[in-house]
Design a protein around this motif. Structure first.
Motif, PDB file in Angstrom:
ATOM      1  N   ASP A 185       0.852  -1.282  -0.058  1.00 40.00           N
ATOM      2  CA  ASP A 185      -0.052   0.108  -0.093  1.00 40.00           C
ATOM      3  C   ASP A 185       0.830   1.017   0.006  1.00 40.00           C
ATOM      4  OD1 ASP A 185       0.527  -0.179   2.932  1.00 40.00           O
ATOM      5  OD2 ASP A 185      -1.067  -1.300   3.366  1.00 40.00           O
ATOM      6  N   VAL A 186       2.006   1.492   0.753  1.00 45.41           N
ATOM      7  CA  VAL A 186       2.418   2.791   1.009  1.00 45.41           C
ATOM      8  C   VAL A 186       4.132   2.102   0.959  1.00 45.41           C
ATOM      9  CG1 VAL A 186       3.006   4.619   2.495  1.00 45.41           C
ATOM     10  CG2 VAL A 186       0.677   3.714   2.186  1.00 45.41           C
ATOM     11  N   PHE A 187       4.795   2.902   0.294  1.00 43.76           N
ATOM     12  CA  PHE A 187       6.465   2.843   0.487  1.00 43.76           C
ATOM     13  C   PHE A 187       6.800   3.876   1.695  1.00 43.76           C
ATOM     14  CE2 PHE A 187      10.639   3.925  -0.290  1.00 43.76           C
ATOM     15  CZ  PHE A 187      11.190   2.553  -0.684  1.00 43.76           C
ATOM     16  N   THR A 188       7.304   3.322   2.711  1.00 48.40           N
ATOM     17  CA  THR A 188       7.850   4.457   3.710  1.00 48.40           C
ATOM     18  C   THR A 188       9.406   4.456   3.645  1.00 48.40           C
ATOM     19  OG1 THR A 188       7.408   2.978   5.472  1.00 48.40           O
ATOM     20  CG2 THR A 188       5.681   4.494   5.100  1.00 48.40           C
ATOM     21  N   THR A 189       9.933   3.347   4.493  1.00 47.64           N
ATOM     22  CA  THR A 189      11.243   3.113   4.533  1.00 47.64           C
ATOM     23  C   THR A 189      11.997   2.159   3.472  1.00 47.64           C
ATOM     24  OG1 THR A 189      11.284   1.366   6.063  1.00 47.64           O
ATOM     25  CG2 THR A 189      11.317   3.681   7.148  1.00 47.64           C
ATOM     26  N   GLY A 190      11.139   1.387   3.034  1.00 47.21           N
ATOM     27  CA  GLY A 190      11.175   0.443   2.085  1.00 47.21           C
ATOM     28  C   GLY A 190      11.903  -0.938   2.812  1.00 47.21           C
ATOM     29  N   ASN A 191      11.949  -1.003   4.208  1.00 50.86           N
ATOM     30  CA  ASN A 191      12.516  -2.243   4.737  1.00 50.86           C
ATOM     31  C   ASN A 191      11.481  -3.443   4.570  1.00 50.86           C
ATOM     32  OD1 ASN A 191      14.641  -0.596   5.733  1.00 50.86           O
ATOM     33  ND2 ASN A 191      13.659  -0.159   7.708  1.00 50.86           N
ATOM     34  N   THR A 192      10.255  -3.243   4.442  1.00 48.77           N
ATOM     35  CA  THR A 192       9.444  -4.294   4.238  1.00 48.77           C
ATOM     36  C   THR A 192       9.688  -4.836   2.763  1.00 48.77           C
ATOM     37  OG1 THR A 192       7.828  -3.734   5.745  1.00 48.77           O
ATOM     38  CG2 THR A 192       7.091  -5.127   4.083  1.00 48.77           C
ATOM     39  N   LEU A 193       9.632  -4.230   1.854  1.00 53.52           N
ATOM     40  CA  LEU A 193       9.755  -4.477   0.383  1.00 53.52           C
ATOM     41  C   LEU A 193      11.248  -5.438   0.456  1.00 53.52           C
ATOM     42  CD1 LEU A 193       8.004  -1.844  -1.472  1.00 53.52           C
ATOM     43  CD2 LEU A 193       7.290  -4.011  -0.811  1.00 53.52           C
TER      44      LEU A 193
END
Length: 217
Positions: A185-193
């Motif tokens: 849904d949302v790209f924040t830090t990108g750590n999850t991706l």
């Protein structure tokens, strides 16, 4: 029909009565900050991803700025039980996203922990992804990834704890020689991706592209 009269659908921004299949009215639609990224071109999201993991292509539909309408739309989807918002946002994506020569083989969603999904009642990415799958004729797999730990929502974490990627993921099945479009849904830090992508790339000859509803700068 009677319910439509007694409880008409209203714009989530201004509360005007609007069509039943819409989430915002036409006037408020003009306030959404769309990115106008090209999926196969260079853009800010792709640059940010490349700092964390190898990526083929990247696309974000909206800007996720403080107090703007895109934030409200996604919060309605995630926290207020409006699952149909996912289909509406997917329809917006189909109006602006052209895969060209970069069409992926498989659509894969970031999973929720089973406890979180039971609490919410649905994964906010599934209807969104199913709609894209039907439009682009690309298969999806909601069961490829498994989230192994439960944590509170990113939106409820402070910046320090968002930077600490406490979510661990694993592949629930073997997959190789696939160009996977990873959807969130949302790209924040990108750590999850990043955590997910490195798991996918452990398998032979896989590549990853990214699609998010919104990008937080």
């Amino acid at each position: 029909m009677i319910l439509d009269i007694l409880f008409p659908n209203r714009c989530i921004s201004c509360n005007r009565i609007t069509d039943a299949d819409l989430i915002i009215c036409n006037l408020c639609f003009e306030q959404i900050h769309f990115t106008h990224f090209e999926y196969c071109g260079e853009n800010i999201l792709k640059e940010k991803c490349k700092l964390l993991f190898p990526v083929e292509n990247a696309f974000a539909l909206m800007q996720f700025e403080q107090e703007n309408l895109s934030r409200k739309i996604i919060h309605e989807l995630k926290y207020r039980g409006r699952e149909k918002t996912g289909k509406v946002v997917a329809d917006w994506v189909t109006e602006s996203l052209d895969f060209k020569e970069g069409k992926p083989d498989l659509l894969v969603t970031v999973p929720l922990h089973p406890k979180k999904q039971r609490e919410r009642g649905y994964n906010q990415l599934h209807l969104f992804t199913n709609t894209l799958s039907e439009f682009y004729q690309i298969p999806y797999d909601h069961g490829l990834l498994k989230r192994n730990s439960y944590s509170k929502a990113q939106a409820l974490k402070d910046k320090k704890h968002r930077l600490e990627n406490q979510n661990t993921f694993s592949l629930d099945k073997n997959i190789s020689n696939q160009h996977i479009l990873l959807i969130d849904d949302v790209f924040t830090t990108g750590n999850t991706l990043a955590s997910i992508t490195w798991e996918i790339l452990k398998e032979e000859n896989n590549t990853v592209s990214v699609l998010v509803m919104a990008m937080d700068e």
